[in-house]
Enzyme design. Structure first.
Site, PDB file in Angstrom:
ATOM      1  N   LYS A 109     -18.781  -8.535  -0.364  1.00  0.00           N
ATOM      2  CA  LYS A 109     -18.949  -7.100   0.467  1.00  0.00           C
ATOM      3  C   LYS A 109     -17.643  -6.306   0.340  1.00  0.00           C
ATOM      4  O   LYS A 109     -17.869  -4.926   0.340  1.00  0.00           O
ATOM      5  CB  LYS A 109     -19.640  -7.201   1.752  1.00  0.00           C
ATOM      6  N   THR A 110     -16.881  -7.807   0.780  1.00  0.00           N
ATOM      7  CA  THR A 110     -14.812  -6.986   0.927  1.00  0.00           C
ATOM      8  C   THR A 110     -15.038  -5.761  -0.361  1.00  0.00           C
ATOM      9  O   THR A 110     -14.058  -4.524  -0.853  1.00  0.00           O
ATOM     10  CB  THR A 110     -14.285  -7.948   0.926  1.00  0.00           C
ATOM     11  N   GLU A 152     -17.681  -1.888   5.267  1.00  0.00           N
ATOM     12  CA  GLU A 152     -17.726  -3.485   5.548  1.00  0.00           C
ATOM     13  C   GLU A 152     -18.920  -3.840   6.245  1.00  0.00           C
ATOM     14  O   GLU A 152     -17.825  -3.218   7.519  1.00  0.00           O
ATOM     15  CB  GLU A 152     -16.394  -3.710   5.398  1.00  0.00           C
TER      16      GLU A 152
END
Length: 446
Positions: A109-110, A152
């Site tokens: 996700k980052t 995020e």
């Protein structure tokens, strides 16, 4: 909200929120058990430790996920009539009613959020960005802009299901941050079913859902929602993928039409998948193919994601945040492409996670030629098994598989890595704790 006090302000997510609040003209103070470089960069009054005496003229207290709501500082804030918000509640407030994109998932996700940030910057949309890592393009972990808001969204926090965005991206979903039976904690889901329900809650609030076509769990959870699929079987996919030691290239196709050749400066098949997620989210938001390809090419990688930090005795030193078996496996697969002997300094992260997944860590780490296992970075957790005992269990499991493995404390591990490093080696530091400091010291001390 005019004056806020941020607990745990040194944390990557909390400091990002503080940076964005400051940019909106909110007065910020904070506290942390160990204020450091992020707090210093903010330039705000910050206290060491947690104490009700920290609260003065603030009207709002921002609380990170792991801190219980009966904490003395939280109780004092409520007694004074302050508004108390969990970090995810604040994020939901900052995104509410605005053109926005949110990226969640167990892994990637980052990086996917960072790729999207690069794309939005190339499209000159002046994005507002909140990231769970450091990205040189921002710089740092946040960027204030007047354009779309990109965040995020950490699925480890059960409150993430309350966040509403226009485009919701889910990269994958596994049983991470799920408490073992008999344990409860604010930063853990009570069960895998609770995690899945929270993911469904997040996805169903969005106008567009972007998920992988090859993930049966997310396909089931997004069933009936306005979704768009990436990867084989979806509307956007990659062909002619060439994986290099430090990056990759591939043709990007959308509904059978070639959008162009994409190049990535970050290695691994997992990052091709992350790029597909970012590209489809950008398309769903109305960004053109040219900006997407330029954004992917310009993405420099997020800090601590296969980040080369230097050398020791001719050995390369690479640092990576991988702290789940799937992430460890993907990182080691990328490392093996460099053609060097892969040697690992591995620091397990969190007692409950390690206790639940130690056997899976053994399987993933077996891809390395040598593994030095450090004590578990407990992150404030307490368990029946000691941090040292859990790490020794992993080392012994690797030894039984025929992998050169040993358990060492931090300074011993550093001395061993330095003394045995050769130009044929890649020393890879893995973990979400303070093992990154060993990477810096290994490359730059002595």
């Amino acid at each position: 909200m005019k004056r806020v006090h941020v607990m745990g302000i040194e944390g990557v997510g909390m400091s990002a929120l503080a940076r964005l609040l400051l940019a909106e003209g909110v007065a910020v103070t904070g506290c942390d058990l160990a204020p450091g470089k992020r707090t210093k960069a903010l330039g705000v009054p910050a206290y060491a430790g947690h104490d009700p005496a920290h609260l003065a003229e603030e009207d709002t207290l921002i609380v990170p996920t792991p801190i219980p709501l009966d904490h003395p500082e939280v109780a004092a804030a409520r007694a004074k009539g302050l508004r108390v918000l969990r970090r995810m509640e604040l994020l939901a407030h900052l995104l509410s009613g605005r053109p926005s994109l949110g990226v969640t998932g167990t892994h990637g996700k980052t990086t996917t959020t960072g790729m999207l940030a690069s794309i939005l910057l190339q499209a000159r949309l002046d994005p507002w960005v909140l990231l769970g890592g450091e990205l040189a393009l921002l710089p740092g972990n946040a960027r204030f802009g007047t354009g779309p808001r990109l965040a995020e969204v950490d699925e480890s926090d059960p409150l993430f299901q309350g966040v509403q965005v226009f485009v919701a991206v889910a990269t994958n979903l596994e049983a991470d941050h799920v408490a073992p039976p008999g344990h409860r904690a604010p930063n853990y889901h009570g069960s895998l079913e609770e995690l899945k329900a929270a993911m469904r809650g997040f996805l169903e609030k969005s106008q567009v859902v972007v998920v992988p076509a090859f993930d049966p769990t997310l396909l089931a959870l997004s069933h009936g929602l306005p979704r768009r699929l990436f990867g084989e079987g979806g509307e956007l996919w990659a062909e002619r993928v060439e994986l290099g030691p430090w990056g990759s290239r591939f043709l990007l196709l959308h509904e059978g039409r070639v959008l162009g050749e994409a190049t990535l400066g970050v290695p691994g098949a997992h990052n091709v998948r992350n790029a597909l997620a970012a590209a489809l989210a950008a398309l769903a938001f109305g960004v053109g193919a040219e900006a997407i390809l330029e954004g992917l090419a310009a993405f420099p990688g997020v800090g601590r994601r296969f980040q080369r930090v230097g050398e020791v005795n001719g050995a390369w030193v690479v640092d990576d945040y991988a702290h789940h078996p799937t992430e460890v496996r993907a990182t080691l697969e990328a490392a093996r492409r460099l053609g060097r002997r892969v040697r690992v300094l591995f620091q397990p992260h969190r007692l409950l996670r390690t206790q639940a997944l130690w056997a899976e860590f053994v399987e993933a780490l077996a891809l390395a030629q040598e593994v030095v296992v450090l004590p578990v970075y407990a992150a404030g957790e307490k368990g029946k098994v000691s941090p040292e005992g859990l790490s020794q269990r992993i080392a012994e499991g690797l030894q039984r598989r025929g992998v050169a493995a040993r358990f060492l404390e931090g300074e011993e591990a550093l001395a061993y890595a330095r003394a045995t490093a050769t130009p044929k080696d890649l020393w890879l530091t893995l973990g979400a704790g303070d093992v990154t400091e060993l990477a810096q010291r290994l490359a730059h001390e002595g």
